[in-house]
Design an enzyme around this catalytic site. Structure first.
Site, PDB file in Angstrom:
ATOM      1  N   LYS A  78      -0.387   0.477   8.810  1.00 23.20           N
ATOM      2  CA  LYS A  78       0.751   1.083   8.107  1.00 23.20           C
ATOM      3  C   LYS A  78       1.430   2.077   9.043  1.00 23.20           C
ATOM      4  CE  LYS A  78       1.183   3.653   3.669  1.00 23.20           C
ATOM      5  NZ  LYS A  78       0.376   4.123   2.524  1.00 23.20           N
ATOM      6  N   SER A 153       2.262   2.534  -1.917  1.00 24.18           N
ATOM      7  CA  SER A 153       3.175   2.578  -0.815  1.00 24.18           C
ATOM      8  C   SER A 153       2.831   1.657   0.352  1.00 24.18           C
ATOM      9  CB  SER A 153       3.248   4.019  -0.279  1.00 24.18           C
ATOM     10  OG  SER A 153       2.000   4.424   0.225  1.00 24.18           O
ATOM     11  N   SER A 177      -2.216   3.750  -3.250  1.00 23.01           N
ATOM     12  CA  SER A 177      -1.376   2.993  -2.318  1.00 23.01           C
ATOM     13  C   SER A 177      -2.043   1.872  -1.550  1.00 23.01           C
ATOM     14  CB  SER A 177      -0.728   3.940  -1.314  1.00 23.01           C
ATOM     15  OG  SER A 177       0.380   4.540  -1.913  1.00 23.01           O
TER      16      SER A 177
HETATM   17  N1  GLN Z   1       2.353   6.167  -6.101  1.00 24.18           N
HETATM   18  C1  GLN Z   1       1.675   7.362  -5.774  1.00 24.18           C
HETATM   19  C2  GLN Z   1       2.640   8.395  -5.265  1.00 24.18           C
HETATM   20  O1  GLN Z   1       3.786   8.105  -5.222  1.00 24.18           O
HETATM   21  C3  GLN Z   1       0.580   7.098  -4.778  1.00 24.18           C
HETATM   22  C4  GLN Z   1       1.057   6.924  -3.399  1.00 24.18           C
HETATM   23  C5  GLN Z   1      -0.066   6.816  -2.386  1.00 24.18           C
HETATM   24  O2  GLN Z   1      -1.203   6.531  -2.722  1.00 24.18           O
HETATM   25  N2  GLN Z   1       0.268   7.107  -1.149  1.00 24.18           N
HETATM   26  O3  GLN Z   1       2.296   9.471  -4.916  1.00 24.18           O
END
Ligand code: GLN
Length: 484
Positions: A78, A153, A177
């Site tokens: 990522k 994400s 994520s």
């Molecule tokens: N959807 C969650 C957020 O927006 C988790 C994102 C993540 O795990 N990086 O914070």
């Protein structure tokens, strides 16, 4: 024989070590597939083709090395993992053309284990989001339906795995994520325990929640990827000294000796009919296999969305303070004075959602509000942790859905952040607790989209968690090749 890009990571490893094909040949198959599907799914921000081919050629010159767990295996990371010699954007304009001077421990360890890093994958800006739509660079599409989001994400990581570009990817999970995009794209994703994998050199979002972990098409492949990177790191004081386990030799437990706890707070909510159908049939298969299911209460879970979004935003606001237009990335001089430079650089460098989180977090930490928001959230976090300890005292693992809906059409929630935050209810609690979680495909819904299910364990029990995953993998139907 399957195309080389379709092999699982462990199958590819076997072929490489047996010299059935070379690292360069495997890489050619990878890029052939990427050339074919990248125009459709856009899973990557930066493709490292040249570097990857020269690495593979070097590996081939020396010949297979069984001591290296990922010898010749193409993987993606990522775009929050710092890479020397390749840009790291975190999906943000503010880091456009940022070439780090050092690299993430995960990347260093992957290379040391012989992995070939082929691309940096797309994500929501600074990993804030659940659909990858908040990337400043591109729209990643779900390989199962190109009109749908891949989740987020780590949406690029998951889309690339399910589209069979690569067999292994690394993402990060602050509130879901890894697990949620894995579920929406039909792959396996492991969020290791907080501290199991070094966070050194990973662009920080919520430092008390962030954890890096693998995505793959099988549980055992996730084990192999975890084994390559896990363990203490002198460069990350939050990395744990607790001894590692053998994540490579996994055997499924005896189903009759296993009890899974089902938290009513997560199972009794509203689901899309197509998701519900798959989850119901998964539960039935689990029971038929002789695994015990026990409904339990985890009464603080309904507060986890509010708790998480205060803590994560607060931590994000402090972590993102460093992007001031002076030290990193994009600079916008504004009217020429220093304050104006800060303001312009941050206003134009950050996207809307990131700015929202910074504002929320700064507010929650400001004097006069700290006790009402941040401190209260920290207290509720502890209660949620106690719910986990209690649940895991009564059962071997917790079993929960990953998402109440399958991959949604683009734009469904981009203007409705609260609804999107609410969708994270299934995954956030585990990050607040700090334990380990594994998301794996439970089947395809009537809408042709994958549905995931997650198992969670106490901290540092990744081996038994993965072993449980191998058992569920045997019980659930395996997914066909995605339509692209
Ligand atoms: N959807 C969650 C957020 O927006 C988790 C994102 C993540 O795990 N990086 O914070």
């Amino acid at each position: 024989m399957k195309n080389l890009n379709e092999l699982s990571l462990l199958q590819a490893r076997e072929g490489l070590l047996a010299k059935s094909f070379t690292a360069s040949e495997l890489l050619e198959a990878t890029f052939k597939r990427m050339d074919q599907v990248e125009p459709l799914i856009s899973s990557c921000i930066t493709i490292l083709r040249e570097k990857a081919f020269s690495t593979a050629a070097e590996l081939d010159k020396l010949g297979p090395d069984p001591a290296k767990g990922l010898w010749g295996i193409p993987v993606t990371v990522k775009d929050v993992f710092l890479t020397k010699g390749a840009p790291t954007t975190a999906g943000s304009k503010i880091l456009q053309n940022y070439f780090p001077g050092f690299e993430a421990t995960v990347v260093t360890r992957l290379k040391a284990q012989g992995a070939v890093i082929v691309a940096k994958t797309n994500l929501d800006e600074f990993a804030m989001g659940s659909s990858t739509e908040f990337s400043a660079y591109k729209v990643t599409r779900n390989p199962w339906n190109l009109e749908r989001v891949p989740g987020g994400s780590s949406g690029g990581a998951a889309a690339g795995i399910s589209a069979m570009e690569v067999a292994g990817a690394f993402g990060t999970d602050t509130g879901g994520s890894i697990r949620q995009p894995a579920a929406l794209c039909g792959c396996v994703g492991l969020k290791p325990t907080y501290g199991r994998v070094s966070r050194y050199g990973i662009v920080a979002y919520g430092s008390s929640l962030d954890q890096a972990g693998p995505l793959a098409r099988s549980v055992k492949d996730c084990g192999a990827l975890l084994a390559a990177v896990a363990g203490p790191d002198g460069k990350d004081s939050t990395s744990s000294q607790i001894p590692l386990e053998d994540y490579l030799n996994l055997s499924p437990p005896d189903p009759k000796k296993i009890t899974l706890a089902l938290p009513r707070e997560l199972w009794e909510g509203k689901f899309d009919p197509s998701v519900k159908e798959v989850l119901d049939s998964a539960l039935q298969k689990i029971e038929e296999a002789g695994i015990g299911l026990k409904k339990i209460n985890m009464k603080h879970l309904p507060y986890s969305v509010a708790t998480y979004y205060i803590l994560a935003a607060a931590e994000a606001s402090t972590n993102l303070a460093r992007y001031d237009g002076v030290r990193y990335g994009v600079r916008d001089p504004g009217d020429g004075d220093l304050l104006s430079l800060y303001k312009s650089s941050r206003t134009h460098g950050f996207g809307k959602e990131t700015r929202r989180r910074i504002l929320l977090g700064t507010f929650a930490l400001s004097s006069g509000y700290y006790d009402a928001y941040y401190k209260k959230a920290a207290q509720v976090r502890r209660l949620i942790g106690e719910d986990f300890n209690e649940a895991l005292g009564q059962a071997d693992f917790i079993l929960a859905p990953v998402s109440s809906i399958s991959a949604w059409p683009f734009g469904s929630f981009t203007e409705d952040p609260l609804t999107q935050y609410q969708l994270d209810i299934m995954t956030l609690p585990l990050n607040l607790y700090g334990g380990a979680g594994l998301s794996l495909p439970a089947g395809l819904g009537g809408d042709g989209l994958p549905v995931g299910i997650q198992v969670t364990s106490r901290p540092f029990k990744e081996k038994s968690l993965l072993e449980m995953g191998t058992l569920l993998e045997e019980i659930f139907p395996s997914l066909p090749h995605p339509p692209i």
